[in-house]
Design a protein around this motif. Structure first.
Motif, short mmCIF file in Angstrom:
data_model
loop_
_atom_site.label_atom_id
_atom_site.label_comp_id
_atom_site.label_asym_id
_atom_site.label_seq_id
_atom_site.Cartn_x
_atom_site.Cartn_y
_atom_site.Cartn_z
N THR A 155 33.70 87.64 78.90
CA THR A 155 32.92 87.89 80.56
C THR A 155 31.81 89.01 79.94
O THR A 155 30.73 88.89 78.49
N ASP A 156 31.32 89.18 80.91
CA ASP A 156 29.35 90.08 80.25
C ASP A 156 29.71 91.05 79.83
O ASP A 156 28.68 91.63 79.65
N GLU A 157 30.99 92.40 79.84
CA GLU A 157 31.13 92.53 78.92
C GLU A 157 30.61 92.66 77.23
O GLU A 157 31.24 93.84 76.94
N ASP A 158 30.57 91.50 76.85
CA ASP A 158 31.49 91.27 76.09
C ASP A 158 29.40 91.66 75.03
O ASP A 158 29.66 90.67 74.45
N VAL A 159 28.04 91.71 75.80
CA VAL A 159 27.29 90.92 76.20
C VAL A 159 26.58 92.85 75.93
O VAL A 159 26.56 93.13 77.16
N TRP A 160 25.15 93.36 75.43
CA TRP A 160 25.30 94.84 75.65
C TRP A 160 24.10 94.97 76.73
O TRP A 160 23.65 95.09 77.34
N VAL A 164 19.80 89.63 79.58
CA VAL A 164 18.97 89.12 78.77
C VAL A 164 19.35 87.23 78.02
O VAL A 164 18.46 86.85 77.58
N PHE A 165 20.98 87.25 78.26
CA PHE A 165 21.56 86.04 77.98
C PHE A 165 20.98 85.19 79.28
O PHE A 165 22.33 84.29 79.06
N GLU A 166 20.63 85.64 80.22
CA GLU A 166 20.91 84.66 81.20
C GLU A 166 20.09 83.31 80.91
O GLU A 166 19.06 83.25 79.88
N GLY A 167 21.18 82.05 81.33
CA GLY A 167 20.49 80.80 81.04
C GLY A 167 20.85 80.42 79.52
O GLY A 167 20.09 79.50 78.70
N ALA A 168 21.03 81.40 78.73
CA ALA A 168 21.24 81.14 77.27
C ALA A 168 23.02 80.30 77.21
O ALA A 168 23.51 80.82 77.31
N THR A 169 23.26 80.02 75.63
CA THR A 169 24.22 79.68 75.08
C THR A 169 25.29 81.00 75.14
O THR A 169 24.85 82.22 75.11
N HIS A 170 26.08 80.76 74.56
CA HIS A 170 27.30 81.84 75.12
C HIS A 170 28.38 82.59 76.18
O HIS A 170 28.93 82.92 75.50
N VAL A 171 27.38 82.32 77.04
CA VAL A 171 27.91 82.80 77.95
C VAL A 171 28.48 81.78 79.28
O VAL A 171 28.38 82.33 80.53
#
Length: 260
Positions: A155-160, A164-171
């Motif tokens: 979930t979004d709660e699982d990244v700081w 920052v992770f928009e458009g990136a892998t992992h999310v």
DNA sequence: ATGACTTATAGCATAAGA
């Protein structure tokens, strides 16, 4: 029984800390990712002297997984049955074994690199194969769990910082859908408690003071079936192991199970 | 203090990590 998962980022570089942590933590079963070694280089003897048997799937410089156990190691399966190939080879990303009344998988899910990269499609295919491979055990009566570095923040709660992770892998939704499909086999996310701050991150980049600033991600996951989750007494991220010189960029995720 | 990346490699820069 204490079970843990830890991406050690080279078992060769981490061996002194690994041996010290096994002893200090009292871990019975450890799922390891990123051994970054050949089978010949794997420190089987040093671990045996420490009281652990090893099930290893490792082929060289990249990837590599293992299950260590001091409570028995049986029915070892090396690799992901039906798993896809990348560049013509089945990378060493899965190994499973039955240890002390529970069956565990140690998995290192492909990173994906970038959404447009071939590695990302491979990641999704790999997760589909994982779901099919674990379905029977997930629905079984034996405590069963898939532990490892999933390279996905559930979930979004699982990244700081989600921005920052928009458009990136992992999310991405597709990666999170793959996790949901895996849970659909009967597995649940065993969310650990953090030992500090409010989120149980398990990975912090080496760069830019990410760890002191707690700019982390929760990507090391424990997915257990109903008999497994029913036996969970406690679970936490041992962030102390991320500290100091010679640390991996991942911290161990520990689960205490009430099984004999 | 937890501190400005780290690892393995037929290497001396590069690929990979996420």
């Amino acid at each position: 029984m204490r079970i843990a998962t830890w991406n050690v980022n080279s078992i060769t570089a981490r061996l002194p800390r690994l041996l010290a942590w096994l002893e200090s933590s009292g871990t019975d079963v450890l799922c390891i990712q990123e051994t970054k070694c050949t089978l010949e280089q794997f420190p089987t003897d040093a671990l045996r002297e420490a009281g652990y048997e090893s099930a290893v799937n490792a082929t060289g410089r990249w990837n590599g997984v293992a299950v260590l156990s001091r409570v028995g190691l049986a029915d070892v399966v090396t690799g992901l049955p039906g798993g896809p190939e990348y560049d013509g080879v089945q990378e060493p990303r899965a190994v499973s074994a039955t240890c002390g009344g529970a069956r565990v998988w140690s998995v290192y899910v492909p990173n994906g690199r970038e959404v447009a990269h071939e590695h990302y499609a491979y990641k999704l295919r790999w997760l589909g194969a994982l779901r099919e491979a674990v379905a029977a055990d997930a629905a079984g009566t034996l405590p069963f769990a898939v532990l490892g570095d999933y390279n996905i923040a559930p979930t979004d709660e699982d990244v700081w910082d989600p921005a920052v992770f928009e458009g990136a892998t992992h999310v991405t939704p597709a990666e999170r859908d793959a996790l949901a499909a895996l849970r659909g086999t009967g597995l649940s996310d065993v969310v650990p408690r953090p030992l500090k701050y409010d989120r149980p991150y398990s990975y912090w980049d080496y760069r830019q003071l990410a760890f002191p600033k707690n700019r982390g991600m929760r990507i090391d996951l424990v997915y257990g079936n109903a008999p497994f989750t029913a036996a969970v007494k406690d679970s936490y991220v041992d962030r102390e192991e991320r500290k100091g010189k010679g640390a991996s960029d991942h911290a161990p995720v520990v689960v205490d199970l009430d099984v004999r």
